[in-house]
Design an enzyme around this catalytic site. Structure first.
Site, PDB file in Angstrom:
ATOM      1  N   LYS A  54      -8.263   0.196  22.605  1.00 58.28           N
ATOM      2  CA  LYS A  54      -9.065   0.956  21.639  1.00 58.28           C
ATOM      3  C   LYS A  54     -10.187   0.076  21.080  1.00 58.28           C
ATOM      4  CE  LYS A  54      -6.532   4.851  21.522  1.00 58.28           C
ATOM      5  NZ  LYS A  54      -7.017   6.227  21.572  1.00 58.28           N
ATOM      6  N   GLU A  55     -10.675   0.423  19.864  1.00 59.55           N
ATOM      7  CA  GLU A  55     -11.809  -0.297  19.265  1.00 59.55           C
ATOM      8  C   GLU A  55     -11.570  -1.803  19.208  1.00 59.55           C
ATOM      9  OE1 GLU A  55     -12.579   3.871  17.804  1.00 59.55           O
ATOM     10  OE2 GLU A  55     -10.927   2.698  18.593  1.00 59.55           O
TER      11      GLU A  55
ATOM     12  N   HIS B 213     -12.322   0.581  12.257  1.00 55.62           N
ATOM     13  CA  HIS B 213     -12.196   1.478  11.097  1.00 55.62           C
ATOM     14  C   HIS B 213     -10.752   1.789  10.736  1.00 55.62           C
ATOM     15  CE1 HIS B 213     -11.969   5.148  13.952  1.00 55.62           C
ATOM     16  NE2 HIS B 213     -12.017   4.075  14.704  1.00 55.62           N
ATOM     17  N   ARG B 214      -9.897   1.998  11.748  1.00 54.69           N
ATOM     18  CA  ARG B 214      -8.520   2.429  11.451  1.00 54.69           C
ATOM     19  C   ARG B 214      -7.660   1.292  10.884  1.00 54.69           C
ATOM     20  NH1 ARG B 214      -8.720   7.471  12.325  1.00 54.69           N
ATOM     21  NH2 ARG B 214      -9.747   8.332  14.168  1.00 54.69           N
TER      22      ARG B 214
ATOM     23  N   ASN C 255     -19.960   1.229  19.934  1.00 52.61           N
ATOM     24  CA  ASN C 255     -18.547   1.121  20.329  1.00 52.61           C
ATOM     25  C   ASN C 255     -17.910   2.502  20.298  1.00 52.61           C
ATOM     26  OD1 ASN C 255     -16.186  -0.102  21.146  1.00 52.61           O
ATOM     27  ND2 ASN C 255     -15.637  -0.895  19.133  1.00 52.61           N
TER      28      ASN C 255
ATOM     29  N   SER D 169      -6.586   9.462  27.637  1.00 51.17           N
ATOM     30  CA  SER D 169      -6.784  10.878  27.977  1.00 51.17           C
ATOM     31  C   SER D 169      -8.274  11.226  27.962  1.00 51.17           C
ATOM     32  CB  SER D 169      -6.043  11.770  26.980  1.00 51.17           C
ATOM     33  OG  SER D 169      -6.601  11.645  25.691  1.00 51.17           O
ATOM     34  N   GLN D 170      -9.103  10.342  27.371  1.00 53.99           N
ATOM     35  CA  GLN D 170     -10.547  10.624  27.325  1.00 53.99           C
ATOM     36  C   GLN D 170     -11.164  10.671  28.721  1.00 53.99           C
ATOM     37  OE1 GLN D 170     -12.967   8.341  24.632  1.00 53.99           O
ATOM     38  NE2 GLN D 170     -11.585   8.646  22.920  1.00 53.99           N
TER      39      GLN D 170
ATOM     40  N   ARG E 197     -13.933  -2.412  27.171  1.00 52.35           N
ATOM     41  CA  ARG E 197     -13.055  -1.235  27.155  1.00 52.35           C
ATOM     42  C   ARG E 197     -13.101  -0.547  28.522  1.00 52.35           C
ATOM     43  NH1 ARG E 197     -14.171   2.093  21.713  1.00 52.35           N
ATOM     44  NH2 ARG E 197     -12.253   3.127  22.347  1.00 52.35           N
TER      45      ARG E 197
ATOM     46  N   LYS F  72     -17.483   4.101  10.988  1.00 52.02           N
ATOM     47  CA  LYS F  72     -17.334   4.645  12.345  1.00 52.02           C
ATOM     48  C   LYS F  72     -16.864   6.095  12.308  1.00 52.02           C
ATOM     49  CE  LYS F  72     -14.981   3.773  16.733  1.00 52.02           C
ATOM     50  NZ  LYS F  72     -16.066   3.942  17.687  1.00 52.02           N
TER      51      LYS F  72
ATOM     52  N   ARG G  91      -5.419  -3.162  19.267  1.00 49.45           N
ATOM     53  CA  ARG G  91      -4.762  -2.702  18.037  1.00 49.45           C
ATOM     54  C   ARG G  91      -3.313  -3.159  17.913  1.00 49.45           C
ATOM     55  NH1 ARG G  91      -7.420   3.396  17.422  1.00 49.45           N
ATOM     56  NH2 ARG G  91      -9.218   2.702  16.217  1.00 49.45           N
TER      57      ARG G  91
ATOM     58  N   SER H  38      -1.575  11.194  25.203  1.00 56.26           N
ATOM     59  CA  SER H  38      -2.430  11.937  24.253  1.00 56.26           C
ATOM     60  C   SER H  38      -2.762  13.342  24.751  1.00 56.26           C
ATOM     61  CB  SER H  38      -3.728  11.157  23.976  1.00 56.26           C
ATOM     62  OG  SER H  38      -3.467   9.834  23.610  1.00 56.26           O
TER      63      SER H  38
ATOM     64  N   SER I 159     -13.369  13.599  17.316  1.00 58.58           N
ATOM     65  CA  SER I 159     -13.208  14.045  18.714  1.00 58.58           C
ATOM     66  C   SER I 159     -13.941  15.359  18.956  1.00 58.58           C
ATOM     67  CB  SER I 159     -11.724  14.223  19.039  1.00 58.58           C
ATOM     68  OG  SER I 159     -11.024  13.035  18.800  1.00 58.58           O
TER      69      SER I 159
ATOM     70  N   ASP J 200     -20.205   7.013  15.288  1.00 56.51           N
ATOM     71  CA  ASP J 200     -19.953   7.612  16.611  1.00 56.51           C
ATOM     72  C   ASP J 200     -20.846   8.823  16.865  1.00 56.51           C
ATOM     73  OD1 ASP J 200     -17.938   5.700  16.859  1.00 56.51           O
ATOM     74  OD2 ASP J 200     -16.613   7.088  17.918  1.00 56.51           O
TER      75      ASP J 200
ATOM     76  N   ASP K 196      -3.525   7.384  17.282  1.00 56.89           N
ATOM     77  CA  ASP K 196      -4.393   7.042  16.142  1.00 56.89           C
ATOM     78  C   ASP K 196      -3.637   7.162  14.825  1.00 56.89           C
ATOM     79  OD1 ASP K 196      -6.447   6.481  17.845  1.00 56.89           O
ATOM     80  OD2 ASP K 196      -7.613   8.279  17.421  1.00 56.89           O
TER      81      ASP K 196
ATOM     82  N   ARG L 186     -17.725  16.093  21.138  1.00 59.93           N
ATOM     83  CA  ARG L 186     -17.590  17.037  22.247  1.00 59.93           C
ATOM     84  C   ARG L 186     -18.456  18.278  22.006  1.00 59.93           C
ATOM     85  NH1 ARG L 186     -12.656  14.403  21.993  1.00 59.93           N
ATOM     86  NH2 ARG L 186     -11.311  14.264  23.831  1.00 59.93           N
TER      87      ARG L 186
END
Length: 464
Positions: A374-375, A420-421, A109, A195-196, A143, A446, A378, A224, A41, A67, A347, A45
């Protein structure tokens, strides 16, 4: 620890992408020290804000991942020079503005690239009269981003995401010059999907608040929240201030502010370690009674996911929190199930699925509706994969309830959904004493390309 034939893929500088699957052998105990890769994150940024500063800015401890690669490619296409200084550091040289790339920007992604860039290029298109198109993978085209696009349109930006009909309100995103001048204003946006969207609007706001202030109002619940605070703290380091109304309901950016690197020591920004990545190692230590320290984030972290350590503590793990590191103190500990609100840590909350397998009693993970956008989807993925081990899993709209099995099934084949998660979470099932087979292990690139190598490194013999 690691099968099949991985001698080649795990050599230094190579990846797991050539491997279809990976067996993680049972892990009796983990221990040692893990130096965390930079936060995803914060990495993306910081790169974007460095690109919006005039002059040279160094970003250190930058995460090397898919990413960040997508963000670096996009910045390069928009005329920003980035030099690799080695040792996870880059030098960003910019005029402070972004040029039209003359081609579509492909962002894979990478939500942490798509959302902020969509807002920033919409602002640049409005102010400088240029055009941009942002696109991504088929999953990225599913998404939702319409809440963000709606907010930008309210401010007068000429931006849309209507091309992908079936999943209306998703990328591609097209930003064009505006007929009227855009300057300040008020927009009202939802905070409950991601929240993004708010973070993206905040990051772009100084470009739009030229002679008039800009105000962002939240119309419902903000999820978030720590990630929004992380964005605001980062903006402050780059010399832009945001006024926050009580309860995170309204954000005001005064006019005439500009991103600069003058407040950064030696014009250098250091990315703190990724707290979401820390969760896997903290969980592995808690599950196996190991003695392990993660270095790079702690009690002074701006990332909300450090709270995962407190959840492990509530489950019975012995945790020591320091400003820049977190330690799980070894020794036998019977973890117990918890009922936990994870609205702020979606996450890290995923990691609980594996911990729940060895906990006594039921684990209830609440307020994780954001998992669904999400990706991958989930919630469905966590339910499906946790069930394979014999657990009784209940799916509700925003809650996941896991009752551990009396006996954990060995050699479950884990579908990772290019997420990835999911791969990193279920590799930890090996800490429950069973081998587990992870399909497409390379998807961890990722955010954490060296994850399996690092897990192997901290795996100890049974007697520690």
């Amino acid at each position: 620890f690691l099968q099949p034939q991985l001698q080649t893929p795990l050599r230094k500088g190579t990846t797991l992408s050539a491997v279809d699957s990976l067996v993680v052998e049972p892990i009796a105990k983990v221990g040692g020290v893990v130096r965390l890769p930079g936060s995803k994150s914060l990495s993306n940024r910081a790169l974007l804000l460095a690109a919006l500063c005039e002059g040279e800015t160094v970003v250190e401890n930058l995460l090397a991942s898919d990413d960040t690669e997508r963000m670096l490619e996009a910045l390069d296409a928009m005329g920003v020079k980035v030099k690799d200084l080695g040792d996870s550091a880059v030098r960003v040289t910019s005029t402070g503005s972004l040029k039209a790339p003359g081609k579509d920007l492909f962002l894979g992604n990478a939500g942490t690239a798509m959302r902020p860039l969509a807002a920033v290029v919409a602002a640049v298109a409005a102010v400088d009269g240029t055009s941009f198109t942002l696109d991504g993978t088929p999953r990225m085209r599913e998404r939702p981003i319409s809440d963000l696009i709606d907010g930008l349109q309210q401010l007068g930006c000429n931006v849309e995401c209507t091309v992908n009909g079936e999943f209306g309100g998703c990328p591609p995103v097209k930003a064009e010059p505006t007929e009227k001048e855009v300057d300040g204003g008020i927009c009202r946006v939802s905070g409950k999907t991601s929240s993004q969207f708010l973070s993206a609007l905040l990051l772009a706001s100084p470009l739009l608040a030229r002679t008039k202030p800009l105000e962002i109002q939240i119309t419902d619940e903000l999820i978030s929240q720590p990630y929004v605070q992380l964005t605001i703290d980062l903006m402050k380091q780059f010399d832009v201030n945001v006024d926050i109304a009580p309860g995170y309901k309204k954000f005001t950016i005064q006019s005439g502010q500009k991103y600069t690197n003058t407040k950064l020591p030696d014009q250098t920004y250091f990315v703190e370690g990724d707290a979401s990545s820390a969760s896997y190692f903290l969980a592995a230590a808690a599950m196996t009674g190991g003695d392990l320290t993660v270095v790079g984030c702690g009690s002074s972290s701006t990332q909300g996911d450090v709270r995962f350590a407190e959840v492990l503590k509530d489950m019975g793990a012995r945790i020591e929190m320091n400003p820049t590191n977190i330690t799980v103190v070894g020794g036998p500990a019977q973890l117990k199930g918890v009922d936990v609100d994870c609205l702020d840590i979606p996450d890290a909350a995923m990691t609980l699925a594996s911990v729940a397998l060895v906990a006594e009693g039921t684990t209830t993970i609440r307020n994780v509706g954001s998992w669904r956008v999400k990706e991958t989807e989930r919630m469905k993925a966590i339910v499906a994969e946790t069930s394979k081990f014999g657990a009784d899993v209940t799916e509700q709209p925003t809650t996941c309830i896991i009752k551990p099995p009396t006996e954990i099934k060995p050699m479950c084949e884990i579908e990772t959904y290019d997420d990835h998660r999911i791969a990193m979470t279920f590799a930890l099932a090996a800490c429950a004493g069973v081998p587990v087979k992870i399909l497409d292990p390379g998807c961890t690139s990722k955010t954490f390309p060296t994850y399996f190598k690092e897990l192997s490194r901290v795996t100890l013999d049974a007697d520690g």
